[in-house]
Design an enzyme around this catalytic site. Structure first.
Site, PDB file in Angstrom:
ATOM      1  N   GLU A  24      38.940  29.735  39.954  1.00  0.00           N
ATOM      2  CA  GLU A  24      40.003  30.729  39.997  1.00  0.00           C
ATOM      3  C   GLU A  24      39.906  31.435  41.360  1.00  0.00           C
ATOM      4  OE1 GLU A  24      39.876  34.095  37.268  1.00  0.00           O
ATOM      5  OE2 GLU A  24      42.053  34.202  37.256  1.00  0.00           O
ATOM      6  N   ALA A 157      32.183  37.991  36.086  1.00  0.00           N
ATOM      7  CA  ALA A 157      32.040  36.809  35.242  1.00  0.00           C
ATOM      8  C   ALA A 157      33.344  36.027  35.324  1.00  0.00           C
ATOM      9  CB  ALA A 157      31.758  37.213  33.794  1.00  0.00           C
ATOM     10  N   GLU A 159      35.897  33.227  33.092  1.00  0.00           N
ATOM     11  CA  GLU A 159      36.133  32.710  31.745  1.00  0.00           C
ATOM     12  C   GLU A 159      36.405  31.215  31.649  1.00  0.00           C
ATOM     13  OE1 GLU A 159      38.183  34.849  33.426  1.00  0.00           O
ATOM     14  OE2 GLU A 159      40.295  34.365  33.095  1.00  0.00           O
ATOM     15  N   HIS A 192      34.509  40.262  26.628  1.00  0.00           N
ATOM     16  CA  HIS A 192      35.709  40.145  27.474  1.00  0.00           C
ATOM     17  C   HIS A 192      35.977  38.670  27.811  1.00  0.00           C
ATOM     18  CE1 HIS A 192      38.318  41.509  30.948  1.00  0.00           C
ATOM     19  NE2 HIS A 192      38.048  40.277  31.300  1.00  0.00           N
ATOM     20  N   GLU A 193      34.947  37.994  28.302  1.00  0.00           N
ATOM     21  CA  GLU A 193      35.124  36.592  28.713  1.00  0.00           C
ATOM     22  C   GLU A 193      35.461  35.710  27.519  1.00  0.00           C
ATOM     23  OE1 GLU A 193      35.403  36.046  31.810  1.00  0.00           O
ATOM     24  OE2 GLU A 193      34.698  38.046  32.324  1.00  0.00           O
ATOM     25  N   HIS A 196      39.022  35.860  26.444  1.00  0.00           N
ATOM     26  CA  HIS A 196      39.869  35.004  27.290  1.00  0.00           C
ATOM     27  C   HIS A 196      39.914  33.557  26.804  1.00  0.00           C
ATOM     28  CE1 HIS A 196      41.074  37.440  30.656  1.00  0.00           C
ATOM     29  NE2 HIS A 196      39.856  37.701  31.074  1.00  0.00           N
ATOM     30  N   GLU A 215      44.331  40.035  31.710  1.00  0.00           N
ATOM     31  CA  GLU A 215      43.255  40.995  31.961  1.00  0.00           C
ATOM     32  C   GLU A 215      43.370  42.285  31.155  1.00  0.00           C
ATOM     33  OE1 GLU A 215      40.688  40.015  33.188  1.00  0.00           O
ATOM     34  OE2 GLU A 215      41.464  38.147  33.985  1.00  0.00           O
TER      35      GLU A 215
HETATM   36 ZN   LIG Z   1      39.058  38.979  32.472  1.00  0.00          ZN
END
Ligand SMILES: [Zn+2]
Length: 291
Positions: A24, A157, A159, A192-193, A196, A215
């Site tokens: 990314e 981090a 995802e 969080h990851e 995703h 996000e």
């Molecule tokens: Zn994120």
């Protein structure tokens, strides 16, 4: 720290390296020819050959299917965006467990860490996936969910589907000598990851101008998940004291970018990502230029 890149570290005074990836936003094209845009989803059949030494571990989005003439072949992925493809190899240690629904969950890091530094992340990752499968009413779409700590990492981090990569400080911790606020930070980064893995990875924005959909939702779900897993932490209080003021402060900045901005150039996508990492930065131990 983009495309395919080495991470350097030391074990007992000996310099070593592991190889990982960061695709990314537009760095998959540095690794292989592709239509490197989020909407252009495809299946991937990954085959890896490298200067391999005995005892090295090879990880990718999907499980390894066979090794032939030193080439590691991996199962065909589901349809996915190029920016979520990932692989890594080197001398790694790992711990694994299985969710109630049969998803293999693993945490991996270099051998510079004590084995028990993987335990906290393994527990949070397993329970986060179980929580999301129930909350979203949608099974985790892949056979495994690997979490890998990379010694050199520019964001917090990433995802990647089935192979999430982390800054070491956001995944590994000594369970007996870590303050609660650091455990809470690591737990919310992991949740969080893993949030995703469904939106972002399974469901993806058409183009980078809607990255905020990924996000903002993940920034909320990390709290929803951890509040369910560790109710005694009262994690929403951290949301009130760190994320909310940070968002208000940013919104009060003269000339701040709007939520939805048009994106024409890869450099402009980076700006969106910097905006997303703001939360992590204000919570401490963050330096955007890496470490
Ligand atoms: Zn994120």
């Amino acid at each position: 720290m983009m495309g395919i890149y080495p991470s350097y570290y030391e074990v007992n005074g000996e310099k070593k390296q592991i190889i990982g990836t960061q695709f990314e936003t537009t760095f998959a094209r540095q690794a292989f020819p592709c239509v490197d845009e989020p909407e252009a989803k495809a299946t991937f059949d990954l085959a890896l050959k490298f200067d391999e030494h005995e005892g090295e571990t090879v990880l990718a989005n999907m499980p390894e299917k066979k090794v032939e003439d030193g080439v590691h072949y991996f199962d065909t992925t589901v349809k996915m965006s190029t920016y979520l493809v990932a692989f890594a190899f080197g001398e790694l240690q790992g711990k694994q467990t299985t969710t109630k629904s049969g998803v293999q969950v693993g945490v991996f890091g270099t051998k510079a860490h004590k084995a028990n530094e993987l335990d906290f992340a393994l527990d949070i990752a397993k329970r986060s996936i179980e929580f999301y499968e129930d909350f979203y009413q949608t099974p985790y779409p892949l056979p495994h969910s690997w979490q890998l700590a990379l010694p050199d990492f520019s964001a917090g981090a990433m995802e990647n589907w089935g192979l999430v990569t982390y800054r070491e400080a956001y995944l590994l911790l000594d369970p007996d000598n870590t303050a609660l606020d650091m455990k809470q930070l690591v737990a919310t980064v992991i949740s969080h990851e893993l949030a995703h893995q469904w939106f972002g990875d399974l469901v993806t924005m058409k183009w980078w101008d809607d990255l905020w959909l990924n996000e903002s939702f993940a920034n909320m779900m990390e709290y929803v998940a951890i509040d369910a897993l560790e109710p005694d932490w009262h994690i929403w209080e951290m949301f009130q004291t760190s994320d909310v003021p940070a968002a208000l402060q940013r919104d009060a900045t003269d000339g701040v970018q709007s939520v939805h901005v048009s994106v024409e150039d890869p450099a402009e996508i980076e700006l969106c990502l910097i905006a997303r990492s703001f939360t992590l930065r204000v919570r401490g131990c963050w330096s955007w230029c890496g470490h």
